[in-house]
Design a protein around this motif. Structure first.
Motif, mmCIF file in Angstrom:
data_model
loop_
_atom_site.group_PDB
_atom_site.id
_atom_site.type_symbol
_atom_site.label_atom_id
_atom_site.label_comp_id
_atom_site.label_asym_id
_atom_site.label_seq_id
_atom_site.Cartn_x
_atom_site.Cartn_y
_atom_site.Cartn_z
ATOM 1 N N PHE A 187 49.405 16.240 56.454
ATOM 2 C CA PHE A 187 49.340 14.833 56.839
ATOM 3 C C PHE A 187 48.003 14.249 56.398
ATOM 4 O O PHE A 187 46.990 14.954 56.346
ATOM 5 N N THR A 188 47.999 12.958 56.083
ATOM 6 C CA THR A 188 46.786 12.292 55.617
ATOM 7 C C THR A 188 46.625 10.948 56.328
ATOM 8 O O THR A 188 47.592 10.184 56.417
ATOM 9 N N ARG A 189 45.416 10.693 56.801
ATOM 10 C CA ARG A 189 45.150 9.374 57.370
ATOM 11 C C ARG A 189 44.844 8.411 56.228
ATOM 12 O O ARG A 189 43.920 8.630 55.440
ATOM 13 N N VAL A 190 45.628 7.350 56.121
ATOM 14 C CA VAL A 190 45.517 6.428 54.990
ATOM 15 C C VAL A 190 45.044 5.038 55.411
ATOM 16 O O VAL A 190 44.825 4.167 54.567
ATOM 17 N N HIS A 191 44.898 4.847 56.716
ATOM 18 C CA HIS A 191 44.505 3.546 57.263
ATOM 19 C C HIS A 191 44.043 3.824 58.681
ATOM 20 O O HIS A 191 44.429 4.830 59.285
ATOM 21 N N ARG A 192 43.227 2.963 59.239
ATOM 22 C CA ARG A 192 42.773 3.220 60.618
ATOM 23 C C ARG A 192 43.938 3.254 61.595
ATOM 24 O O ARG A 192 43.833 3.843 62.671
ATOM 25 N N SER A 193 45.080 2.665 61.210
ATOM 26 C CA SER A 193 46.243 2.619 62.105
ATOM 27 C C SER A 193 47.413 3.477 61.648
ATOM 28 O O SER A 193 48.461 3.461 62.290
ATOM 29 N N PHE A 194 47.262 4.232 60.540
ATOM 30 C CA PHE A 194 48.401 4.989 60.013
ATOM 31 C C PHE A 194 47.994 6.382 59.520
ATOM 32 O O PHE A 194 46.965 6.546 58.868
ATOM 33 N N ILE A 195 48.847 7.341 59.853
ATOM 34 C CA ILE A 195 48.800 8.700 59.299
ATOM 35 C C ILE A 195 50.169 8.947 58.688
ATOM 36 O O ILE A 195 51.190 8.660 59.316
ATOM 37 N N VAL A 196 50.195 9.487 57.466
ATOM 38 C CA VAL A 196 51.491 9.707 56.822
ATOM 39 C C VAL A 196 51.752 11.188 56.615
ATOM 40 O O VAL A 196 50.831 11.994 56.484
ATOM 41 N N ILE A 218 47.145 0.830 52.736
ATOM 42 C CA ILE A 218 46.046 1.741 52.423
ATOM 43 C C ILE A 218 44.742 1.048 52.806
ATOM 44 O O ILE A 218 44.413 -0.009 52.274
ATOM 45 N N GLY A 219 44.012 1.623 53.751
ATOM 46 C CA GLY A 219 42.740 1.043 54.166
ATOM 47 C C GLY A 219 41.647 1.346 53.154
ATOM 48 O O GLY A 219 41.633 2.422 52.542
ATOM 49 N N ALA A 220 40.724 0.417 52.978
ATOM 50 C CA ALA A 220 39.648 0.587 51.996
ATOM 51 C C ALA A 220 38.838 1.858 52.256
ATOM 52 O O ALA A 220 38.452 2.564 51.325
ATOM 53 N N ALA A 221 38.626 2.179 53.522
ATOM 54 C CA ALA A 221 37.835 3.360 53.864
ATOM 55 C C ALA A 221 38.563 4.667 53.555
ATOM 56 O O ALA A 221 37.944 5.732 53.519
ATOM 57 N N TYR A 222 39.872 4.579 53.336
ATOM 58 C CA TYR A 222 40.677 5.781 53.102
ATOM 59 C C TYR A 222 41.210 5.846 51.676
ATOM 60 O O TYR A 222 41.992 6.733 51.340
ATOM 61 N N ALA A 223 40.781 4.927 50.806
ATOM 62 C CA ALA A 223 41.319 4.839 49.447
ATOM 63 C C ALA A 223 41.059 6.111 48.654
ATOM 64 O O ALA A 223 41.923 6.579 47.898
ATOM 65 N N GLU A 224 39.883 6.702 48.827
ATOM 66 C CA GLU A 224 39.564 7.918 48.083
ATOM 67 C C GLU A 224 40.447 9.082 48.525
ATOM 68 O O GLU A 224 40.934 9.856 47.691
ATOM 69 N N ALA A 225 40.690 9.205 49.837
ATOM 70 C CA ALA A 225 41.566 10.261 50.334
ATOM 71 C C ALA A 225 42.982 10.081 49.802
ATOM 72 O O ALA A 225 43.661 11.063 49.461
ATOM 73 N N VAL A 226 43.431 8.840 49.705
ATOM 74 C CA VAL A 226 44.771 8.554 49.179
ATOM 75 C C VAL A 226 44.836 8.922 47.703
ATOM 76 O O VAL A 226 45.812 9.515 47.233
ATOM 77 N N GLU A 227 43.791 8.585 46.957
ATOM 78 C CA GLU A 227 43.745 8.915 45.525
ATOM 79 C C GLU A 227 43.858 10.418 45.321
ATOM 80 O O GLU A 227 44.617 10.898 44.475
ATOM 81 N N GLU A 228 43.106 11.190 46.114
ATOM 82 C CA GLU A 228 43.154 12.648 45.994
ATOM 83 C C GLU A 228 44.525 13.179 46.385
ATOM 84 O O GLU A 228 45.044 14.119 45.764
ATOM 85 N N LEU A 229 45.126 12.591 47.405
ATOM 86 C CA LEU A 229 46.451 13.004 47.832
ATOM 87 C C LEU A 229 47.466 12.787 46.711
ATOM 88 O O LEU A 229 48.260 13.678 46.400
#
Length: 233
Positions: A187-196, A218-229
């Motif tokens: 699972f990955t947190r992609v936004h302060r309000s969402f985990i996918v 996709i929250g700005a603070a989580y964009a890098e984690a999403v990119e890696e995912l």
């Protein structure tokens, strides 16, 4: 054991920059620096490495064609002065894309991405150690939830909604507590309000991930984690 690499660039000055930067990365061992892509190809036919730092614009063969020609390429970080090749490079599963001239800090950031993936490959989690369910408290009851049934989690004030394939469970948790309850890597947190759930993502664009056509921002603070995912998928 160190992460092994080679660097390929037709410009000796560019190779010198990589050499100087690589000397500052303790877990990295660069086994060769090549200005000729075909000499590098010959080297790789005899010795395997974990990573290639690869220039895109080269006279005899482009970096994109070079990596496409390999049946089982190692991880690759493209280096180039031309930003227009970024999309194509990620289509080839590049770990990162360094736009010249790049700083030591930017180089180390790319190396860290590669190193993290390399460590995952070195120490895979045994399947028997990964639980296939968790218990979720909702109201006064505990519900057994199969991990594969979870689509995503959504914050709801002081609660978290577990959105499953056929139902929802509202639990009094913070998002961080919910994330801690889930097995790492699934699972990955992609936004302060969402985990996918990583394997439930059907498609993505610049602003959202889509699960059963539901757009997950996709929250700005989580964009890098999403990119890696997305690079790992």
């Amino acid at each position: 054991m160190k992460l092994t690499a080679i660097a390929i660039d037709d410009e000796p000055v560019a190779l010198a920059v990589i050499k100087n930067h690589a000397a500052m990365v303790p877990y990295l061992e660069v086994k060769g620096y090549f200005t000729n892509a075909f000499e590098a190809m010959d080297f790789l036919s005899k010795e395997k490495v974990d990573l290639i730092f690869l220039d895109i614009k080269m006279p005899d063969i482009s970096g994109l064609d070079f990596i496409s020609s390999m049946p089982e390429p190692p991880m690759v970080v493209f280096t180039t002065a031309y930003s227009e090749h970024a999309v194509k490079s990620f289509e080839l599963d590049a770990i990162d894309y360094l736009l010249k001239p790049f700083s030591l800090i930017r180089f180390i950031k790319a190396c860290n991405k590669v190193h993290n993936l390399w460590l995952l490959k070195q120490k895979p989690v045994p399947a028997k150690d990964v639980p296939d369910y968790i218990f979720v408290k909702s109201g006064y009851e505990q519900f057994k939830v199969i991990l594969d049934e979870i689509l995503y989690l959504e914050s709801a004030g002081n609660y978290v909604n577990f959105v499953l394939k056929d139902r929802k469970l509202l639990s009094r948790l913070s998002m961080q507590e919910a994330m801690d309850a889930l097995p790492g890597g699934l699972f990955t947190r992609v936004h302060r309000s969402f985990i996918v759930s990583n394997n439930k993502i059907e498609r993505a664009d610049r602003n959202a991930l889509y699960i059963t056509e539901m757009p997950i921002p996709i929250g700005a603070a989580y964009a890098e984690a999403v990119e890696e995912l997305l690079l790992r998928r």
